[in-house]
Write an enzyme that holds these catalytic residues in place. Structure first.
Site, short mmCIF file in Angstrom:
data_model
loop_
_atom_site.label_atom_id
_atom_site.label_comp_id
_atom_site.label_asym_id
_atom_site.label_seq_id
_atom_site.Cartn_x
_atom_site.Cartn_y
_atom_site.Cartn_z
N GLY A 148 16.98 -34.09 53.98
CA GLY A 148 16.70 -32.78 54.63
C GLY A 148 15.41 -31.92 53.87
O GLY A 148 14.74 -31.53 54.55
N HIS A 149 15.33 -32.34 52.50
CA HIS A 149 14.12 -31.50 51.92
C HIS A 149 12.92 -31.88 52.56
O HIS A 149 11.53 -31.32 52.11
CB HIS A 149 14.30 -31.45 50.61
CG HIS A 149 14.03 -32.41 49.64
ND1 HIS A 149 12.55 -32.95 49.16
CD2 HIS A 149 14.50 -33.65 49.39
CE1 HIS A 149 12.68 -33.92 48.48
NE2 HIS A 149 13.86 -34.85 48.54
N GLN A 168 10.08 -40.15 55.59
CA GLN A 168 9.00 -39.63 55.87
C GLN A 168 8.76 -39.57 57.51
O GLN A 168 8.04 -38.46 57.96
CB GLN A 168 7.90 -40.17 55.30
CG GLN A 168 7.99 -40.11 53.97
CD GLN A 168 7.72 -38.67 53.12
OE1 GLN A 168 7.04 -37.89 54.00
NE2 GLN A 168 8.09 -38.55 51.94
N ASN A 178 5.47 -43.17 52.48
CA ASN A 178 5.24 -41.62 51.89
C ASN A 178 3.76 -41.25 51.38
O ASN A 178 3.54 -40.10 51.37
CB ASN A 178 6.31 -41.34 50.86
CG ASN A 178 6.29 -42.62 49.94
OD1 ASN A 178 6.67 -43.64 50.22
ND2 ASN A 178 6.33 -42.20 48.62
N CYS A 211 2.18 -41.99 36.43
CA CYS A 211 2.10 -41.93 35.10
C CYS A 211 3.34 -42.75 34.48
O CYS A 211 4.53 -42.23 34.49
CB CYS A 211 2.33 -40.57 34.38
SG CYS A 211 1.88 -40.79 32.59
N GLY A 250 18.10 -38.92 50.51
CA GLY A 250 17.26 -40.12 51.00
C GLY A 250 17.86 -41.29 50.01
O GLY A 250 18.21 -42.52 50.45
N THR A 251 17.73 -40.94 48.72
CA THR A 251 18.04 -41.98 47.65
C THR A 251 19.72 -42.38 47.93
O THR A 251 19.87 -43.82 47.88
CB THR A 251 18.09 -41.52 46.36
OG1 THR A 251 16.46 -41.18 46.29
CG2 THR A 251 18.09 -42.40 45.23
N1 PLP Z 1 12.39 -42.53 50.77
C1 PLP Z 1 11.16 -41.91 50.84
C2 PLP Z 1 10.29 -42.75 52.01
C3 PLP Z 1 10.76 -40.92 50.21
O1 PLP Z 1 9.49 -40.28 50.49
C4 PLP Z 1 11.89 -40.06 49.55
C5 PLP Z 1 11.29 -38.78 48.67
O2 PLP Z 1 10.23 -38.75 48.09
C6 PLP Z 1 12.70 -40.64 49.27
C7 PLP Z 1 13.37 -42.08 49.98
C8 PLP Z 1 14.28 -40.07 48.56
O3 PLP Z 1 14.66 -39.09 49.10
P1 PLP Z 1 15.45 -37.77 48.49
O4 PLP Z 1 14.60 -36.90 47.54
O5 PLP Z 1 16.15 -37.13 49.33
O6 PLP Z 1 16.32 -38.72 47.30
#
Ligand code: PLP
Length: 400
Positions: free
Chosen positions: A201-202, A180, A152, A326, A72-73
């Site tokens: 994916g995760h 999400q 999320n 935190c 996602g990032t």
């Molecule tokens: N965007 C959202 C809304 C997420 O919840 C997350 C992961 O928590 C990410 C992006 C990041 O995804 P990744 O962990 O695959 O980089």
């Protein structure tokens, strides 16, 4: 590790069927898909199979619109940087205050170091986007709009199609972080104004470190990673073939189980929330109760700390998550809770329970049985609770 896992918005367990599809890619079908021999071709075929599964899950028109990434990032960063490079004269970005750091931190950087104007659209007490502010922020100077499909922390769903149509009307690229939402709610990108979409994916029972970026055919695109010609030169680097095949298998399963998520899982989530609200005074559900992901419950317990709740839940073998992060030693409520105007006394106690298709009714019953005792115990130790006079008047969220 065993126990009751209700932290599926953080990550999910790899489905054993997904793992079974992946394993041959490590030892048997290990070739490099770019190689001009049978070992490579065998893997290339599996990658294309996986692409089609992701296409189907997204309801996309073409499998070539799916670009595999590391998650996602990377997808979020690629989408935003691509639009800025493709439209160099445009100097504004529109996003929301409740995005994931994968979008917010990049926008902060682009604002501070690259001189972009970033419009961060506010949300109301339910976590719904301020549509008037959104419309006002749109202009021909906007290169990209990046708004998440579902939050999320609360699961609140944004009206993505409406937002995409408005963005397109001023010529902006529309990207959505759907990390999400994918696999939990149906999508048909072929009929949509969405230009780019991120998934990971995760979050859907595939492994960590694999994801995808949907890029609509015909969209101007600039890669973030340059090097080889993989992914039609849109994402260089030897493909994570096991991960890609895992994502394909997970996408296939998600499509099959979508109905399940929307009915059985939602019923379990609703049961959990109703039981907690009934048994525990001074708590409320955050987010938009009428428009949320079916698996997410975020309950704010007033006058206690989320971290303490998590520790005690953990003692009972229950994994959940806190809305607080935190930061540099001081416990600040999450940016999402603050954006929704949840009072500090409640935001600190925000606790997220996120279910999956693996969650059972017996697990939910167990959580229902232990939560009231945990909250009572913590409140008996809380100076805020005592100071407020036990069972003070509860904060009333704006949707109550
Ligand atoms: N965007 C959202 C809304 C997420 O919840 C997350 C992961 O928590 C990410 C992006 C990041 O995804 P990744 O962990 O695959 O980089």
């Amino acid at each position: 590790m065993t126990g009751i896992y209700l932290d599926n918005n953080a990550t999910t367990r790899v489905d054993p069927e997904v793992l079974a599809e992946m394993l041959p890619l490590f030892t048997q079908d290990f070739g490099n898909p770019s190689s001009m021999h049978g070992f490579g071709a065998a893997v290339g075929g599996k990658i294309e199979w996986a692409r089609k599964q992701v296409q189907a899950l997204l309801g996309a028109a073409h499998d070539s619109e799916v670009v595999f990434t590391s998650g996602g990032t990377e997808s979020d960063n690629t989408a935003i940087l691509s639009a800025l490079e493709a439209y160099p004269k445009k100097k504004s970005i529109v996003t929301s205050v409740v995005e994931h750091p994968a979008v917010l931190a990049l926008c902060d950087y682009l604002e501070k170091k690259r001189g972009y104007t970033v419009h961060r659209i506010a949300v109301d007490g339910k976590g719904d986007l301020d549509i008037d502010a959104y419309k006002a922020a749109l202009s021909e100077d906007v290169a990209i709009v990046s708004i998440m499909w579902a939050n999320n922390e609360t699961g609140t769903i944004f009206p993505i199609e409406e937002l995409a149509v408005l963005a397109k009307a001023v010529g902006a690229v529309f990207h959505t972080d759907a990390v999400q939402a994918v696999g939990k709610i149906p999508m048909k990108l072929a009929d949509s104004a969405v230009d780019m979409l991120s998934l990971s994916g995760h979050k859907l029972h595939a492994p960590k470190g694999i994801g995808a970026l949907y890029v609509k055919r015909g969209l101007r695109f600039r890669p973030m990673l340059r090097g080889g010609h993989q992914e039609r030169s849109r994402r260089a680097g030897t493909e994570n073939a096991p991960g890609i095949v895992g994502l394909g298998a997970a996408a296939q399963l998600a499509l099959v189980h979508m109905q399940d998520e929307n009915t059985r899982v939602k019923a379990l989530r609703d049961k959990l929330e109703a039981a907690i609200l009934e048994a525990v005074p001074n708590c409320f559900v955050t987010g938009n109760p009428a428009n949320r992901l079916p698996n997410t419950a975020n309950v704010a317990f007033e006058y206690i700390e989320g971290e303490a709740i998590l520790l005690l839940l953990n003692e009972h073998g229950i994994a959940a998550s806190s809305g607080s992060a935190c930061t540099s030693g001081s416990l600040e409520p999450s940016h999402v809770m603050r954006a929704m105007g949840v009072p500090y006394t409640a935001a600190h106690g925000a606790t997220r329970f996120s279910l999956s298709r693996e969650t059972t009714e017996a697990e939910i019953d167990r959580v229902i049985a232990v939560v009231p005792g945990i909250i009572e115990r913590l409140r008996s130790l809380s100076p805020y609770w005592a100071g407020a006079g036990a069972a003070p008047k509860a904060f009333a969220p704006t949707y109550a």
